[in-house]
Motif scaffolding. Structure first.
Motif, PDB file in Angstrom:
ATOM      1  N   VAL A   1      47.227  44.073  38.003  1.00  0.00           N
ATOM      2  CA  VAL A   1      46.242  43.703  39.104  1.00  0.00           C
ATOM      3  C   VAL A   1      44.879  43.460  38.661  1.00  0.00           C
ATOM      4  O   VAL A   1      44.256  44.534  38.059  1.00  0.00           O
ATOM      5  N   CYS A   2      44.490  42.297  38.559  1.00  0.00           N
ATOM      6  CA  CYS A   2      43.370  41.996  37.723  1.00  0.00           C
ATOM      7  C   CYS A   2      42.075  41.862  38.744  1.00  0.00           C
ATOM      8  O   CYS A   2      40.900  41.907  38.122  1.00  0.00           O
ATOM      9  N   TRP A   3      42.115  41.976  39.866  1.00  0.00           N
ATOM     10  CA  TRP A   3      41.018  41.669  40.634  1.00  0.00           C
ATOM     11  C   TRP A   3      39.920  42.741  40.632  1.00  0.00           C
ATOM     12  O   TRP A   3      38.703  42.613  40.851  1.00  0.00           O
ATOM     13  N   ASP A   4      40.299  43.946  40.187  1.00  0.00           N
ATOM     14  CA  ASP A   4      39.336  44.997  40.227  1.00  0.00           C
ATOM     15  C   ASP A   4      38.128  44.745  38.901  1.00  0.00           C
ATOM     16  O   ASP A   4      37.298  45.151  38.889  1.00  0.00           O
ATOM     17  N   ASN A   5      38.750  44.218  38.205  1.00  0.00           N
ATOM     18  CA  ASN A   5      38.008  43.996  36.698  1.00  0.00           C
ATOM     19  C   ASN A   5      37.642  42.420  36.258  1.00  0.00           C
ATOM     20  O   ASN A   5      37.224  42.179  35.176  1.00  0.00           O
ATOM     21  N   ALA A   6      37.947  41.728  37.510  1.00  0.00           N
ATOM     22  CA  ALA A   6      37.529  40.305  37.155  1.00  0.00           C
ATOM     23  C   ALA A   6      36.350  39.848  36.756  1.00  0.00           C
ATOM     24  O   ALA A   6      36.181  39.203  35.768  1.00  0.00           O
ATOM     25  N   MET A   7      35.224  40.267  37.265  1.00  0.00           N
ATOM     26  CA  MET A   7      33.840  40.100  36.878  1.00  0.00           C
ATOM     27  C   MET A   7      33.644  40.584  35.415  1.00  0.00           C
ATOM     28  O   MET A   7      33.001  39.800  34.752  1.00  0.00           O
ATOM     29  N   ALA A   8      33.945  41.860  34.970  1.00  0.00           N
ATOM     30  CA  ALA A   8      33.876  42.391  33.756  1.00  0.00           C
ATOM     31  C   ALA A   8      34.555  41.611  32.749  1.00  0.00           C
ATOM     32  O   ALA A   8      34.037  41.180  31.743  1.00  0.00           O
ATOM     33  N   GLU A   9      35.885  41.052  32.993  1.00  0.00           N
ATOM     34  CA  GLU A   9      36.711  39.979  32.030  1.00  0.00           C
ATOM     35  C   GLU A   9      35.857  39.110  31.975  1.00  0.00           C
ATOM     36  O   GLU A   9      35.922  38.424  30.799  1.00  0.00           O
ATOM     37  N   SER A  10      35.292  38.404  32.796  1.00  0.00           N
ATOM     38  CA  SER A  10      34.749  37.123  32.904  1.00  0.00           C
ATOM     39  C   SER A  10      33.456  37.235  31.951  1.00  0.00           C
ATOM     40  O   SER A  10      33.234  36.300  30.870  1.00  0.00           O
ATOM     41  N   PHE A  11      32.694  38.147  31.994  1.00  0.00           N
ATOM     42  CA  PHE A  11      31.612  38.717  31.071  1.00  0.00           C
ATOM     43  C   PHE A  11      31.660  38.709  29.772  1.00  0.00           C
ATOM     44  O   PHE A  11      31.392  38.007  28.975  1.00  0.00           O
ATOM     45  N   PHE A  12      32.853  39.473  29.474  1.00  0.00           N
ATOM     46  CA  PHE A  12      33.252  39.915  28.162  1.00  0.00           C
ATOM     47  C   PHE A  12      34.075  38.606  27.456  1.00  0.00           C
ATOM     48  O   PHE A  12      33.852  38.278  26.340  1.00  0.00           O
ATOM     49  N   GLY A  13      34.625  37.693  28.439  1.00  0.00           N
ATOM     50  CA  GLY A  13      35.040  36.355  27.939  1.00  0.00           C
ATOM     51  C   GLY A  13      34.077  35.561  27.493  1.00  0.00           C
ATOM     52  O   GLY A  13      34.110  34.834  26.452  1.00  0.00           O
ATOM     53  N   ALA A  14      33.119  35.295  28.134  1.00  0.00           N
ATOM     54  CA  ALA A  14      31.897  34.512  27.854  1.00  0.00           C
ATOM     55  C   ALA A  14      31.161  34.977  26.608  1.00  0.00           C
ATOM     56  O   ALA A  14      30.798  34.164  25.736  1.00  0.00           O
ATOM     57  N   LEU A  15      31.042  36.190  26.497  1.00  0.00           N
ATOM     58  CA  LEU A  15      30.373  36.810  25.174  1.00  0.00           C
ATOM     59  C   LEU A  15      30.962  36.673  24.256  1.00  0.00           C
ATOM     60  O   LEU A  15      30.473  36.188  23.103  1.00  0.00           O
ATOM     61  N   LYS A  16      32.527  36.751  24.180  1.00  0.00           N
ATOM     62  CA  LYS A  16      33.256  36.382  23.030  1.00  0.00           C
ATOM     63  C   LYS A  16      33.395  35.198  22.648  1.00  0.00           C
ATOM     64  O   LYS A  16      32.978  34.707  21.339  1.00  0.00           O
ATOM     65  N   ASN A  17      33.483  34.175  23.757  1.00  0.00           N
ATOM     66  CA  ASN A  17      33.511  32.708  23.475  1.00  0.00           C
ATOM     67  C   ASN A  17      32.317  32.216  22.914  1.00  0.00           C
ATOM     68  O   ASN A  17      32.009  31.140  22.085  1.00  0.00           O
ATOM     69  N   GLU A  18      31.327  32.556  23.406  1.00  0.00           N
ATOM     70  CA  GLU A  18      29.723  32.088  23.250  1.00  0.00           C
ATOM     71  C   GLU A  18      28.887  32.723  22.022  1.00  0.00           C
ATOM     72  O   GLU A  18      28.131  32.112  21.370  1.00  0.00           O
TER      73      GLU A  18
ATOM     74  N   HIS B   1      24.911  44.285  17.203  1.00  0.00           N
ATOM     75  CA  HIS B   1      24.471  44.941  18.402  1.00  0.00           C
ATOM     76  C   HIS B   1      23.221  44.318  18.533  1.00  0.00           C
ATOM     77  O   HIS B   1      22.796  43.888  19.735  1.00  0.00           O
ATOM     78  N   GLN B   2      22.378  43.791  17.648  1.00  0.00           N
ATOM     79  CA  GLN B   2      20.858  43.291  18.043  1.00  0.00           C
ATOM     80  C   GLN B   2      21.400  41.826  18.688  1.00  0.00           C
ATOM     81  O   GLN B   2      20.622  41.460  19.322  1.00  0.00           O
ATOM     82  N   ALA B   3      22.285  41.116  18.105  1.00  0.00           N
ATOM     83  CA  ALA B   3      22.649  39.807  18.576  1.00  0.00           C
ATOM     84  C   ALA B   3      23.064  39.884  19.878  1.00  0.00           C
ATOM     85  O   ALA B   3      22.847  39.079  20.774  1.00  0.00           O
ATOM     86  N   ILE B   4      24.058  40.855  20.144  1.00  0.00           N
ATOM     87  CA  ILE B   4      24.609  41.075  21.596  1.00  0.00           C
ATOM     88  C   ILE B   4      23.567  41.339  22.632  1.00  0.00           C
ATOM     89  O   ILE B   4      23.373  40.756  23.553  1.00  0.00           O
ATOM     90  N   VAL B   5      22.695  42.340  22.195  1.00  0.00           N
ATOM     91  CA  VAL B   5      21.559  42.520  23.295  1.00  0.00           C
ATOM     92  C   VAL B   5      20.730  41.375  23.592  1.00  0.00           C
ATOM     93  O   VAL B   5      20.246  41.027  24.666  1.00  0.00           O
ATOM     94  N   ARG B   6      20.245  40.546  22.569  1.00  0.00           N
ATOM     95  CA  ARG B   6      19.575  39.363  22.637  1.00  0.00           C
ATOM     96  C   ARG B   6      20.369  38.429  23.700  1.00  0.00           C
ATOM     97  O   ARG B   6      19.703  37.607  24.410  1.00  0.00           O
ATOM     98  N   TYR B   7      21.675  38.206  23.146  1.00  0.00           N
ATOM     99  CA  TYR B   7      22.471  37.213  24.034  1.00  0.00           C
ATOM    100  C   TYR B   7      22.344  37.511  25.268  1.00  0.00           C
ATOM    101  O   TYR B   7      22.134  36.640  26.198  1.00  0.00           O
ATOM    102  N   ILE B   8      22.555  38.827  25.717  1.00  0.00           N
ATOM    103  CA  ILE B   8      22.633  39.312  27.066  1.00  0.00           C
ATOM    104  C   ILE B   8      21.248  39.145  27.920  1.00  0.00           C
ATOM    105  O   ILE B   8      21.124  38.349  28.941  1.00  0.00           O
TER     106      ILE B   8
END
Length: 80
Positions: free
Chosen positions: A10-27, A41-48
């Motif tokens: 059941v993926c609906w509970d964490n769909a928003m988190a999955e979407s965010f982490f997917g974007a972070l990984k792909n982009e 760490h510095q690059a990820i903080v800057r990205y967010i």
């Protein structure tokens, strides 16, 4: 705060988190080689903070940035 615990498959509970982490990984993560964990760490903080929240348009927010939606919310709260 309470952790969301759904049934297996059941993926609906964490769909928003999955979407965010997917974007972070792909982009960012899969396109960059980080020499150290600190650089990652510095690059990820800057990205967010600089891109994801202030420049990247989100379809779930009516093609606005999270910063724009937050500013609209703050303005609405100030006038209420």
């Amino acid at each position: 705060m309470r952790a969301s615990v759904g049934r297996t498959g059941v993926c609906w509970d964490n769909a928003m988190a999955e979407s965010f982490f997917g974007a972070l990984k792909n982009e960012l993560v899969h396109r960059t080689t980080f020499p150290t964990r600190a650089h990652a760490h510095q690059a990820i903080v800057r990205y967010i903070e600089m891109f994801y929240n202030r420049k990247r348009l989100h379809s779930g927010l009516g093609y606005k940035t999270p910063a724009e939606v937050h500013a609209e919310y703050e303005e609405l709260q100030a006038t209420a």
